[in-house]
Design a protein around this motif. Structure first.
Motif, PDB file in Angstrom:
ATOM      1  N   GLY A  16      -2.895 -36.016  85.193  1.00 49.11           N
ATOM      2  CA  GLY A  16      -2.066 -36.029  86.394  1.00 49.11           C
ATOM      3  C   GLY A  16      -2.575 -37.031  87.420  1.00 49.11           C
ATOM      4  N   ALA A  17      -3.903 -37.145  87.492  1.00 54.62           N
ATOM      5  CA  ALA A  17      -4.551 -38.026  88.464  1.00 54.62           C
ATOM      6  C   ALA A  17      -4.036 -39.462  88.429  1.00 54.62           C
ATOM      7  N   HIS A  24       1.823 -31.686  86.655  1.00 52.04           N
ATOM      8  CA  HIS A  24       1.899 -32.806  85.711  1.00 52.04           C
ATOM      9  C   HIS A  24       1.367 -34.116  86.279  1.00 52.04           C
ATOM     10  N   TYR A  25       1.693 -34.384  87.556  1.00 54.08           N
ATOM     11  CA  TYR A  25       1.463 -35.735  88.054  1.00 54.08           C
ATOM     12  C   TYR A  25       0.508 -35.829  89.239  1.00 54.08           C
ATOM     13  N   THR A  55       4.925 -46.721  83.850  1.00 55.49           N
ATOM     14  CA  THR A  55       4.130 -45.794  83.035  1.00 55.49           C
ATOM     15  C   THR A  55       4.235 -46.163  81.554  1.00 55.49           C
ATOM     16  N   PHE A  72      -1.370 -33.899  80.359  1.00 55.01           N
ATOM     17  CA  PHE A  72      -0.149 -33.618  79.603  1.00 55.01           C
ATOM     18  C   PHE A  72       0.020 -34.610  78.474  1.00 55.01           C
ATOM     19  N   VAL A 104       3.247 -43.800  92.604  1.00 58.24           N
ATOM     20  CA  VAL A 104       4.644 -43.653  93.022  1.00 58.24           C
ATOM     21  C   VAL A 104       4.943 -44.472  94.287  1.00 58.24           C
ATOM     22  N   LEU A 105       4.004 -44.489  95.238  1.00 55.44           N
ATOM     23  CA  LEU A 105       4.240 -45.259  96.467  1.00 55.44           C
ATOM     24  C   LEU A 105       4.425 -46.757  96.173  1.00 55.44           C
ATOM     25  N   PRO A 106       3.523 -47.373  95.377  1.00 55.67           N
ATOM     26  CA  PRO A 106       3.764 -48.780  95.034  1.00 55.67           C
ATOM     27  C   PRO A 106       5.115 -48.997  94.336  1.00 55.67           C
ATOM     28  N   ARG A 111      -3.864 -49.446  89.244  1.00 57.55           N
ATOM     29  CA  ARG A 111      -3.569 -48.221  88.494  1.00 57.55           C
ATOM     30  C   ARG A 111      -4.827 -47.585  87.928  1.00 57.55           C
ATOM     31  N   ALA A 112      -5.709 -48.388  87.356  1.00 56.70           N
ATOM     32  CA  ALA A 112      -6.874 -47.845  86.640  1.00 56.70           C
ATOM     33  C   ALA A 112      -8.041 -48.810  86.755  1.00 56.70           C
ATOM     34  N   GLY A 131      -7.022 -31.527  90.743  1.00 50.60           N
ATOM     35  CA  GLY A 131      -6.422 -32.370  89.692  1.00 50.60           C
ATOM     36  C   GLY A 131      -6.826 -31.992  88.278  1.00 50.60           C
ATOM     37  N   TYR A 158      -0.955 -40.491  87.986  1.00 55.10           N
ATOM     38  CA  TYR A 158       0.477 -40.679  88.229  1.00 55.10           C
ATOM     39  C   TYR A 158       0.873 -40.680  89.703  1.00 55.10           C
ATOM     40  N   ALA A 159       0.512 -39.634  90.456  1.00 61.68           N
ATOM     41  CA  ALA A 159       0.943 -39.565  91.862  1.00 61.68           C
ATOM     42  C   ALA A 159       0.602 -40.842  92.638  1.00 61.68           C
ATOM     43  N   PRO A 160      -0.613 -41.408  92.472  1.00 62.96           N
ATOM     44  CA  PRO A 160      -0.944 -42.588  93.275  1.00 62.96           C
ATOM     45  C   PRO A 160      -0.103 -43.832  92.943  1.00 62.96           C
ATOM     46  N   GLU A 190      -0.923 -33.486  94.862  1.00 61.69           N
ATOM     47  CA  GLU A 190      -1.699 -32.455  95.544  1.00 61.69           C
ATOM     48  C   GLU A 190      -2.766 -33.099  96.413  1.00 61.69           C
ATOM     49  N   CYS A 233       3.350 -39.881  98.638  1.00 62.26           N
ATOM     50  CA  CYS A 233       4.769 -39.594  98.877  1.00 62.26           C
ATOM     51  C   CYS A 233       5.042 -38.115  99.112  1.00 62.26           C
ATOM     52  N   GLY A 258      -6.359 -34.420  94.999  1.00 61.17           N
ATOM     53  CA  GLY A 258      -6.875 -33.786  93.799  1.00 61.17           C
ATOM     54  C   GLY A 258      -7.321 -34.797  92.761  1.00 61.17           C
ATOM     55  N   ALA A 259      -6.591 -35.893  92.673  1.00 61.02           N
ATOM     56  CA  ALA A 259      -6.861 -36.949  91.692  1.00 61.02           C
ATOM     57  C   ALA A 259      -8.307 -37.443  91.714  1.00 61.02           C
TER      58      ALA A 259
END
Lengths: 375, 375
Positions: A203-204, B69-70, A239, A75, A210-212, A191-192, A71, A206-208, B73, B108, B203-204
């Motif tokens: 980046g860390a 970006h997000y 976001t 950006f 998306v599922l919620p 989220r945080a 990670g 964001y991905a987590p 990974e 996801c 990765g996060a």
């Protein structure tokens, strides 16, 4: 002596096959890009290499690069606008540069002189200025990115990194005018956290989330309203930063509320701009502006009492995103909207404040930075 | 109908220039890789493509790929061992496959049949079996990885992904025997939290932990002992699970303690193995084995009372990493070690339990999976 980021060392390789602008109605956010990209390599021994503008194209990276495993990535999101007097401007780019450096420091990626990167972004944009779409709400979305490129599976501070900038011509977030959204107040996913990095654009973060968001969508909601802690403080929406307008029957004033920057909140440039403009432009006899905690319980209570006046998210992509309903357990917290309206008056006004500055109709300090004059 | 991951569709392109094994004393963790890698592409419409083993080499990826970006990974860490009877085995690979699928679901990315990936990893290892080093403590580190490769700046569920596996020949973590470490008990930075994803191998979870590690190093500590919440529960150590041995003067028993899997703790395969073996092999009249919360205050207290007997981290890379001191505010919590010793007796015994199974000296259920027989 390590080399600092230096825009005067820029090397340009022009794209031999420049593209034509797409019609405004075919622009898709972050799907098509301009003809060129900016890249700058860094390594721990020598510092920053020569900045290069070259044709947009793929990167070649070793499968062991730390960006794929741990990670090491961050950006920014910015936009370039074609103003009414035919200049290309950036909106408060110094704020993005400051935040980008803070993000970098948080995950041991290299810092740099933000003014130099602004100059380089200016050169990049100027080269592709024919691709910046025209019209209010149209702009060039700019994505500065930094990734760790060390080729090692050890979890250590990266000794190699790549800073790059790509650009995507975009249309207004709301093509047919504002569209108010429904949110799910989310407390099962967080989220945080204090001591985490929710205030950095990593980046860390964001991905987590998306599922919620998919779960909320299955329940008929467009986005999450992120709650925090046993108090269930409202932190962000999707976001974006979250804003509320309350009326106070005791004082007769309205109150504009957003969460304080306590380390769990992204310090949004739009958030900051709305707060600063509201403090400057709203009548203090009629408005209070507060960065304070607000719980979902307070929101529910105020909605029931008729004291919840407006609710919206703020961010670079949409400027504002009005909210019409918040699902919270078995309750539906309603945000009032006039018949036929998708946004409240303050939400609309705040968006227009920002738009007018972005498109050069109104000057606000040094918030607009001209990178090209097309006259 | 989407295609499932299917090892029988494997396509192999051999590396035309196979490498020679390096001498054991030149092996560096995660820096050099074997001659081949496994890659499998996935997309949302068609599912999994044909698995491919091909020469190790760089990926070509668009700068807009969501992995940059997000934080889309995730990875696993496993090892292949050359056993005393000259077989190549994996240690409990089903556990890694289960966790990898759980990590994928959380952000996801696509799930897959773990048995198929184990078969594919077997083929990959067999092809490069001459590069698996020999000797106790030597092994082939295996890094299954999955990244989101959709080319879009939208924060959405990826519609393209790449699953890949690379392998690095490695020596023992402690080349000259165990070396006990000093930890800084860290409460200003938080590794994981409820509703987050600290129990997944994303990765996060890694990049944000490197800065606190550098800070600890500046203060003379090798790693962080991660605390959580106002209670200051001990969660993990660096990137390992944390174990403690206490003596209980009331019962006369020893207690083996590690944090419970409450969603903030990585469900380590070594952690699970130590717990299971301890429950099977330790005398219940002399030992209690508990997954329970333990605060830094309890640890400090027990150290002062002479009830802290041993402390260690557990993980795939080192199996165990003994701890000799924990810095906590102005206090130095001491873990007793016999003169000239770098590890306590239980720590050493637990490591040997695992080593004996990994190198085929002892059989434990189906924990060792043979992927190649060199006889």
């Amino acid at each position: 002596m390590k080399t600092p980021l230096n825009s005067s060392n820029l090397q340009i390789t022009k794209n031999p096959s420049p593209s034509r602008p797409r019609p405004n109605d075919q622009l898709q956010f972050g799907k098509t890009f301009t003809d060129h990209m900016l890249i700058v390599e860094w390594n721990a021994n020598e510092g920053w290499g020569n900045p290069q503008i070259k044709p947009y194209g793929p990167f070649s990276l070793d499968p062991s690069s730390v960006v794929f495993h741990y990670g090491f990535e961050l950006f920014e999101g910015m936009k370039a606008y074609r103003t009414v007097d035919n200049k290309i401007t950036l909106f408060r780019p110094d704020k993005n540069m400051k935040r980008m450096n803070e993000s970098a420091a948080r995950i041991c990626l290299p810092e740099f002189d933000g003014n130099e990167l602004i100059k380089l972004i200016g050169k990049l944009i100027e080269l592709d200025k024919h691709l910046i779409p025209q019209g209010e709400g149209y702009s060039l979305y700019i994505r500065p990115t930094m990734i760790g490129t060390s080729e090692t599976l050890s979890v250590v501070s990266p000794d190699k990194a790549l800073l790059y900038v790509i650009c995507s011509p975009v249309g207004p977030y709301y093509k047919t005018g504002f569209k108010a959204v429904k949110l799910e107040a989310t407390d099962y996913a967080t989220r945080a956290w204090p001591g985490g990095c929710g205030d950095k654009k990593l980046g860390a973060n964001y991905a987590p989330c998306v599922l919620p968001q998919l779960v909320a969508a299955q329940r008929g909601y467009q986005q999450n309203l992120w709650l925090f802690g046993p108090e269930k403080n409202i932190t962000e929406v999707g976001t974006m930063n979250a804003f509320f307008v309350f009326s106070n029957p005791n004082t007769g004033k309205n109150e504009l509320v957003t969460a304080p920057l306590d380390g769990t909140i992204l310090p949004g440039v739009t958030r900051d701009s709305i707060l600063e403009l509201a403090r400057k432009r709203l009548d203090p006899h009629r408005w209070e502006i507060n960065e304070r905690y607000c719980t979902i319980f307070e929101l529910s209570e105020k909605s029931k009492n008729g004291e919840l006046v407006e609710a919206f998210g703020s961010g670079t992509a949409a400027i504002v995103s009005p909210i019409k309903e918040i699902g919270w357990k078995n309750e539906k917290i309603q945000v009032p909207l006039s018949p036929g309206e998708e946004t409240g008056p303050f939400t609309k006004e705040a968006a227009q404040w920002i738009l007018d500055i972005q498109y050069g109709k109104v000057t606000q300090g040094n918030w607009s930075e001209t990178v090209a004059d097309l006259n």
